[in-house]
Design an enzyme around this catalytic site. Sequence first.
Site, PDB file in Angstrom:
ATOM      1  N   MET A   1       8.801  22.923 -20.733  1.00  0.00           N
ATOM      2  CA  MET A   1      10.153  22.586 -20.745  1.00  0.00           C
ATOM      3  C   MET A   1      10.803  21.448 -21.513  1.00  0.00           C
ATOM      4  O   MET A   1      11.559  21.065 -21.292  1.00  0.00           O
ATOM      5  CB  MET A   1      10.510  22.453 -19.303  1.00  0.00           C
ATOM      6  CG  MET A   1      10.180  23.499 -18.365  1.00  0.00           C
ATOM      7  SD  MET A   1      11.103  23.643 -16.648  1.00  0.00           S
ATOM      8  CE  MET A   1      10.858  22.124 -15.931  1.00  0.00           C
TER       9      MET A   1
ATOM     10  N   ALA B   1      10.702  17.798 -23.496  1.00  0.00           N
ATOM     11  CA  ALA B   1      10.309  16.591 -23.480  1.00  0.00           C
ATOM     12  C   ALA B   1       8.783  16.137 -23.454  1.00  0.00           C
ATOM     13  O   ALA B   1       8.092  15.747 -22.589  1.00  0.00           O
ATOM     14  CB  ALA B   1      10.863  16.089 -21.984  1.00  0.00           C
ATOM     15  N   LEU B   2       8.284  16.446 -24.590  1.00  0.00           N
ATOM     16  CA  LEU B   2       7.022  16.656 -24.733  1.00  0.00           C
ATOM     17  C   LEU B   2       6.074  15.164 -24.590  1.00  0.00           C
ATOM     18  O   LEU B   2       6.486  14.386 -25.097  1.00  0.00           O
ATOM     19  CB  LEU B   2       6.507  17.496 -26.104  1.00  0.00           C
ATOM     20  CG  LEU B   2       6.936  18.846 -26.022  1.00  0.00           C
ATOM     21  CD1 LEU B   2       6.525  19.575 -27.365  1.00  0.00           C
ATOM     22  CD2 LEU B   2       6.511  19.838 -24.863  1.00  0.00           C
ATOM     23  N   HIS B   3       4.993  15.265 -24.120  1.00  0.00           N
ATOM     24  CA  HIS B   3       4.265  13.882 -23.958  1.00  0.00           C
ATOM     25  C   HIS B   3       2.732  14.273 -24.376  1.00  0.00           C
ATOM     26  O   HIS B   3       2.372  15.645 -24.525  1.00  0.00           O
ATOM     27  CB  HIS B   3       4.087  13.259 -22.769  1.00  0.00           C
ATOM     28  CG  HIS B   3       4.068  13.957 -21.611  1.00  0.00           C
ATOM     29  ND1 HIS B   3       2.742  14.584 -21.342  1.00  0.00           N
ATOM     30  CD2 HIS B   3       4.936  14.748 -20.585  1.00  0.00           C
ATOM     31  CE1 HIS B   3       2.842  15.446 -20.341  1.00  0.00           C
ATOM     32  NE2 HIS B   3       4.123  15.453 -19.635  1.00  0.00           N
TER      33      HIS B   3
ATOM     34  N   HIS C   1       1.003  17.406 -22.658  1.00  0.00           N
ATOM     35  CA  HIS C   1       1.403  18.595 -23.354  1.00  0.00           C
ATOM     36  C   HIS C   1       0.702  18.919 -24.628  1.00  0.00           C
ATOM     37  O   HIS C   1      -0.117  19.951 -24.948  1.00  0.00           O
ATOM     38  CB  HIS C   1       3.004  18.727 -23.751  1.00  0.00           C
ATOM     39  CG  HIS C   1       3.873  18.911 -22.707  1.00  0.00           C
ATOM     40  ND1 HIS C   1       4.773  17.842 -22.393  1.00  0.00           N
ATOM     41  CD2 HIS C   1       4.185  19.719 -21.482  1.00  0.00           C
ATOM     42  CE1 HIS C   1       5.392  18.128 -21.306  1.00  0.00           C
ATOM     43  NE2 HIS C   1       5.201  19.277 -20.833  1.00  0.00           N
TER      44      HIS C   1
ATOM     45  N   GLY D   1      -1.239  22.244 -17.152  1.00  0.00           N
ATOM     46  CA  GLY D   1      -1.858  20.861 -16.945  1.00  0.00           C
ATOM     47  C   GLY D   1      -2.193  20.955 -15.300  1.00  0.00           C
ATOM     48  O   GLY D   1      -1.367  21.593 -14.568  1.00  0.00           O
TER      49      GLY D   1
ATOM     50  N   LYS E   1      -1.686  18.408 -13.662  1.00  0.00           N
ATOM     51  CA  LYS E   1      -0.864  17.779 -12.678  1.00  0.00           C
ATOM     52  C   LYS E   1      -0.173  18.597 -11.962  1.00  0.00           C
ATOM     53  O   LYS E   1       0.084  18.076 -10.476  1.00  0.00           O
ATOM     54  CB  LYS E   1       0.257  16.862 -13.721  1.00  0.00           C
ATOM     55  CG  LYS E   1       0.960  15.753 -12.695  1.00  0.00           C
ATOM     56  CD  LYS E   1       2.007  15.105 -13.641  1.00  0.00           C
ATOM     57  CE  LYS E   1       3.068  15.842 -13.901  1.00  0.00           C
ATOM     58  NZ  LYS E   1       4.201  16.125 -12.764  1.00  0.00           N
ATOM     59  N   ASP E   2       0.285  19.701 -12.127  1.00  0.00           N
ATOM     60  CA  ASP E   2       1.026  20.572 -11.477  1.00  0.00           C
ATOM     61  C   ASP E   2      -0.114  21.610 -10.937  1.00  0.00           C
ATOM     62  O   ASP E   2      -0.161  22.786 -11.195  1.00  0.00           O
ATOM     63  CB  ASP E   2       2.011  21.394 -12.159  1.00  0.00           C
ATOM     64  CG  ASP E   2       3.125  20.414 -12.400  1.00  0.00           C
ATOM     65  OD1 ASP E   2       3.942  19.795 -11.838  1.00  0.00           O
ATOM     66  OD2 ASP E   2       3.308  20.360 -13.719  1.00  0.00           O
TER      67      ASP E   2
END
Length: 280
Positions: free
Chosen positions: A30, A32-34, A37, A148, A150-151
């Site tokens: 979605m 706002a990549l970090h 990602h 990921g 994280k989810d």
Amino acid sequence: MKIFTTKSDLKNYFKELSSKEVTIGFVPTMGALHKGHLSLIEESKKNNGITIATIFVNPTQFDKKEDLEKYPKTIDKDIALLKETGCDVVFTPTVEDIYEGNVSSNSFDFDGLEHEMEGKFREGHFNGVGTIVNAFFHIINPTNAYFGEKDFQQLQIIKKMVEKLHLPINIVGCPIHREANGLAMSSRNERLTSKQREEASIIYKVLQSVKAKLHTESIGNIKLWVEKSFENHSSFKLEYFNIADEATLKEITEIKPKRSYRAFIAVYTDSIRLIDNLAL
Ligand code: PAF
């Protein structure tokens, strides 16, 4: 790097590619990549001929209008990062192109996985996720798709969706990336002040302590300890803490042999919701 903004252009591109029998790795985002990602892109590049990322803030998976409106949007920076990482294709469609005037979710049966944890607090969230991921799967037809951990609940739900819909797609879960202080990387972290970001290290510290305590304490006592830790930390509000079975996502009260478990947590600081988990 090729950039497509409409599904018809993207489909045409894949039509041309189909004769080449190339494997396609897909990384849905979605924006706002970090680094988290980008690690998915790197993983995909190792194992596929073509890597495609989508940047699409999916309205149907947000249960709160405010969360959707405040979701960070950094499209130019995202495209530059994807290019730098060697992503081959980016798809950035509009809501109209994807939903064609009917912005609503399909209803899925994920064998109950959707009713645990996040499902109790974010009404309709997983139907929204299922709807958009399934739509992208049908447009892109990936060989492998990367999500990921994280989810983690989302990852398990996507695996379930692929199994139930008999989609020939391999779902790959990738490890959580963390800031130096342990905070799990997330697009929502962009909304944290530097003080909140620093203080949010409590989340990972608590999870690590849970893992250590599991050798000596009951799950009931561990839950009480987690609740107390957040009561003593007034800038964070605990939404839930669970120890759950990785396969069923059901909360457990005792550890049984030959099962894999994770600790899951969701907390608020101001109106920003942060989630994290740790394999036990
Ligand atoms: O994890 C996310 O960022 C989103 O839920 C996803 C998978 C891109 C679907 O919109």
